[in-house]
Design an enzyme around this catalytic site. Structure first.
Site, PDB file in Angstrom:
ATOM      1  N   LYS A 157       0.749  -1.022   0.077  1.00 14.62           N
ATOM      2  CA  LYS A 157      -0.101  -0.171   0.068  1.00 14.62           C
ATOM      3  C   LYS A 157       0.921   1.180  -0.087  1.00 14.62           C
ATOM      4  O   LYS A 157       1.933   1.341   0.865  1.00 14.62           O
ATOM      5  CB  LYS A 157      -0.910   0.133   1.203  1.00 14.62           C
ATOM      6  CG  LYS A 157      -2.073   1.143   1.108  1.00 14.62           C
ATOM      7  CD  LYS A 157      -2.987   0.423   0.253  1.00 14.62           C
ATOM      8  CE  LYS A 157      -4.382   1.299   0.430  1.00 14.62           C
ATOM      9  NZ  LYS A 157      -5.064   0.970   1.672  1.00 14.62           N
ATOM     10  N   HIS A 158       0.657   2.084  -0.989  1.00 13.49           N
ATOM     11  CA  HIS A 158       1.361   3.231  -1.234  1.00 13.49           C
ATOM     12  C   HIS A 158       3.042   2.931  -1.221  1.00 13.49           C
ATOM     13  O   HIS A 158       4.012   3.398  -0.468  1.00 13.49           O
ATOM     14  CB  HIS A 158       1.258   4.311   0.045  1.00 13.49           C
ATOM     15  CG  HIS A 158      -0.211   4.572  -0.121  1.00 13.49           C
ATOM     16  ND1 HIS A 158      -0.789   5.290  -1.233  1.00 13.49           N
ATOM     17  CD2 HIS A 158      -1.143   4.828   0.921  1.00 13.49           C
ATOM     18  CE1 HIS A 158      -2.068   5.504  -0.897  1.00 13.49           C
ATOM     19  NE2 HIS A 158      -2.309   5.398   0.336  1.00 13.49           N
ATOM     20  N   ASN A 161      12.833   5.374   7.631  1.00 10.39           N
ATOM     21  CA  ASN A 161      13.405   4.256   8.528  1.00 10.39           C
ATOM     22  C   ASN A 161      12.675   3.338   8.504  1.00 10.39           C
ATOM     23  O   ASN A 161      11.466   3.484   8.853  1.00 10.39           O
ATOM     24  CB  ASN A 161      13.908   4.928   9.830  1.00 10.39           C
ATOM     25  CG  ASN A 161      14.872   6.076   9.990  1.00 10.39           C
ATOM     26  OD1 ASN A 161      15.894   5.687   9.350  1.00 10.39           O
ATOM     27  ND2 ASN A 161      14.806   7.019  10.625  1.00 10.39           N
ATOM     28  N   HIS A 203      14.438   5.520  -0.070  1.00  8.60           N
ATOM     29  CA  HIS A 203      13.848   6.669   0.274  1.00  8.60           C
ATOM     30  C   HIS A 203      12.922   6.972  -1.126  1.00  8.60           C
ATOM     31  O   HIS A 203      12.688   6.200  -1.870  1.00  8.60           O
ATOM     32  CB  HIS A 203      14.818   7.917  -0.030  1.00  8.60           C
ATOM     33  CG  HIS A 203      15.811   7.979   1.134  1.00  8.60           C
ATOM     34  ND1 HIS A 203      17.120   7.645   0.982  1.00  8.60           N
ATOM     35  CD2 HIS A 203      15.750   8.275   2.485  1.00  8.60           C
ATOM     36  CE1 HIS A 203      17.595   7.621   2.111  1.00  8.60           C
ATOM     37  NE2 HIS A 203      16.699   7.986   3.247  1.00  8.60           N
TER      38      HIS A 203
END
Length: 529
Positions: free
Chosen positions: A280-281, A423, A529
């Site tokens: 999800k996302h 993180n 990232h």
């Protein structure tokens, strides 16, 4: 001043990909267009009964040097570059016997295909086209008068204009010129990037990337953003190469999330059993390995049922009917797998909003590749994160050694953490995630979020203990302080895998020892990232 409609009286056709060639050439011939051609293209046209004049007839030079210089001649380039409304250009053409070329039809030597098939260095070099790009650039520059076709998709529109108006209009020639320059740019990018790899240049002075439009998208991440999906020609199995069996078109976010899901599940060798990842996302909300695909799905789903709603599901093995039935119990955006049984496809057939993709294989998680990201004024380029660790790579740094079961869970959690936004904290137990903390500014926050999600699921499942009780934890980077280890120990975790390398490693190890938590170092980090 260019006229709007330029009649097509003479065409030069030289193509490697002969898809649609004969029908297109017959349409030109029927409209009275004289056809010039070369080599294999001329033969194919003659075999189809079409009248063709060899380029060698107009240049006065035979094809030589394996055809390398057949079109590199003033008669050809003069016919493409001469301005029709410039009296000096036309006088020079008449003096030197240069006839005008109104239509250029060229597609290039199959360089990209040769590379994709693993061709040798010499084979790849031999498939670098020279004459084709030179002609394309010449004709496209002179688009005020010359139509340049480099894609089969443009055959029909050109024939329609020819039939309706006897030639092409200026707007069409401009559009064709843009397509032509994009094609030569993409071709040169492919050649330069291949050569950089072939000769070992890690940071070439100039780097170009190119793609071919696969799909126009309704919008990007948000409705006010324009977007499209381009493919690079890479044969790596995934969303770009997949067959879509059903459902509406993929959105920008669907494509991004589906790629993330399939790359994650590919970390797990299907020969070692089924695996399932729910995304999800772009972050996993549940991952599991199990004896069956259906069990792997259910255990992944039980990590975070709330987030799984409307998510993306990826499998590392064939999607079967039982698994499809389990998935169909909630709303899912996309399911992607190497293949699907007839029964599974039938289960999904009535669900118009669910997209089913099959890829024919899994991407190689250890393969090399390039990843790039745009920044203001440039872009960042790095090699794909294909880092992996195995049991011999791990260093136990605490007094307590992990058990064999914990070590298996640690390696599993580490593979998942690689695909979680930093993180990243991943709690796992019995080869299934039980809590995931992602994308936080501090590692302690990710630790607490993962624990909280596990507690919420335990309550939803009416379990007496948090899912993290007896679990292991993977951290994508080192713990900067001991508080993270203390928090995960409070959550019930019994072992930790992390890169190590902090200035406070000794404090972190001491905290683990004080709580009876085993800890192993990988020496490898997985920021995402």
């Amino acid at each position: 001043m260019p006229q709007d409609i330029v009649p097509l009286k003479r065409a030069l056709i030289s193509v490697s990909d002969k898809t649609g060639l004969i029908d297109f050439a017959k349409g030109l011939d029927a409209a009275g267009v004289e056809i010039l051609s070369t080599g294999g293209t001329a033969k194919a046209l003659r075999d189809a009964g079409l009248a063709v004049k060899d380029v060698a007839e107009i240049t006065g030079f035979p094809e030589m040097m394996d055809g390398r210089v057949k079109t590199l001649h003033p008669v050809v380039h003069g016919g493409l570059l001469a301005l029709r409304d410039d009296t000096a250009h036309q006088a020079s053409a008449e003096t030197h016997g240069i006839g005008m070329i109104d239509l250029l039809v060229v597609n290039l030597y199959p360089f990209e295909e040769t590379v994709a098939k693993g061709g040798s260095y010499d084979d790849c070099v031999e498939n670098i086209d020279i004459g084709g790009p030179a002609m394309i650039r010449a004709g496209a520059k002179n688009h005020a008068f010359v139509s340049v076709v480099v894609d089969v998709q443009d055959y029909e529109p050109v024939l329609k204009q020819l039939d309706a108006a006897g030639g092409t209009d200026l707007a069409t020639r401009k559009r064709l010129a843009q397509t032509a320059y994009a094609r030569t740019a993409a071709y040169d990018a492919a050649v330069s990037n291949w050569m950089a790899d072939a000769v070992g240049v890690e940071t070439p002075r100039r780097r170009a990337f190119a793609g071919t439009l696969a799909q126009g998208l309704r919008y990007g991440e948000n409705p006010h953003q324009r977007a499209a999906f381009y493919t690079t020609g890479e044969t790596r199995p995934g969303v770009a190469t997949a067959r879509q069996w059903q459902g509406k078109e993929l959105s920008y976010n669907n494509i991004n999330d589906t790629d993330a899901a399939f790359e994650l599940v590919a970390e797990f060798d299907p020969a070692e059993g089924p695996a399932c990842a729910i995304i999800k996302h772009a972050n996993p909300c549940g991952v599991s390995r199990a004896d069956t695909a259906a069990e792997a799905y259910r255990r992944a789903f039980d990590c975070d049922r709330t987030s799984a709603f409307g998510g993306i599901i990826a499998l590392n093995q064939v999607l079967d009917g039982e698994t499809a039935k389990a998935i169909a119990e909630i709303f899912t955006e996309v399911v992607i797998a190497p293949d699907a049984t007839d029964e599974a496809r039938e289960v999904f057939a009535g669900r118009k909003n669910l997209r089913l993709l099959t890829t024919g294989g899994l991407p190689d998680a250890a393969a090399q590749g390039i990843a790039f990201r745009q920044v203001a004024g440039g872009f960042l380029v790095q090699s794909r994160d294909n880092g992996r660790v195995t049991l011999p790579d791990l260093k136990v740094v605490t007094k307590r050694q992990p058990t064999a079961e914990e070590m298996a869970d640690l390696l599993f959690a580490w593979q998942v953490a690689k695909h979680v936004k930093s993180n990243a904290i991943v709690y796992a137990k019995d080869l299934a995630t039980v809590g995931i903390g992602a994308g936080q500014m501090s590692r302690i926050d990710s630790t607490r979020i993962g624990q909280r999600k596990a507690q919420d699921m335990a309550e939803a499942l009416a379990l007496p203990l948090p899912l993290t009780s007896g679990s292991v934890v993977a951290s994508d980077a080192f713990f900067p302080f001991a508080d993270g280890v203390e928090a995960l120990a409070d959550a019930g975790a019994m072992a930790v895998i992390q890169p190590g390398g902090s200035m406070r490693d000794a404090e972190v190890i001491a905290a683990a020892d004080a709580r009876g938590v085993a800890m192993v170092f990988t020496g490898q980090r997985h920021f995402r990232h």
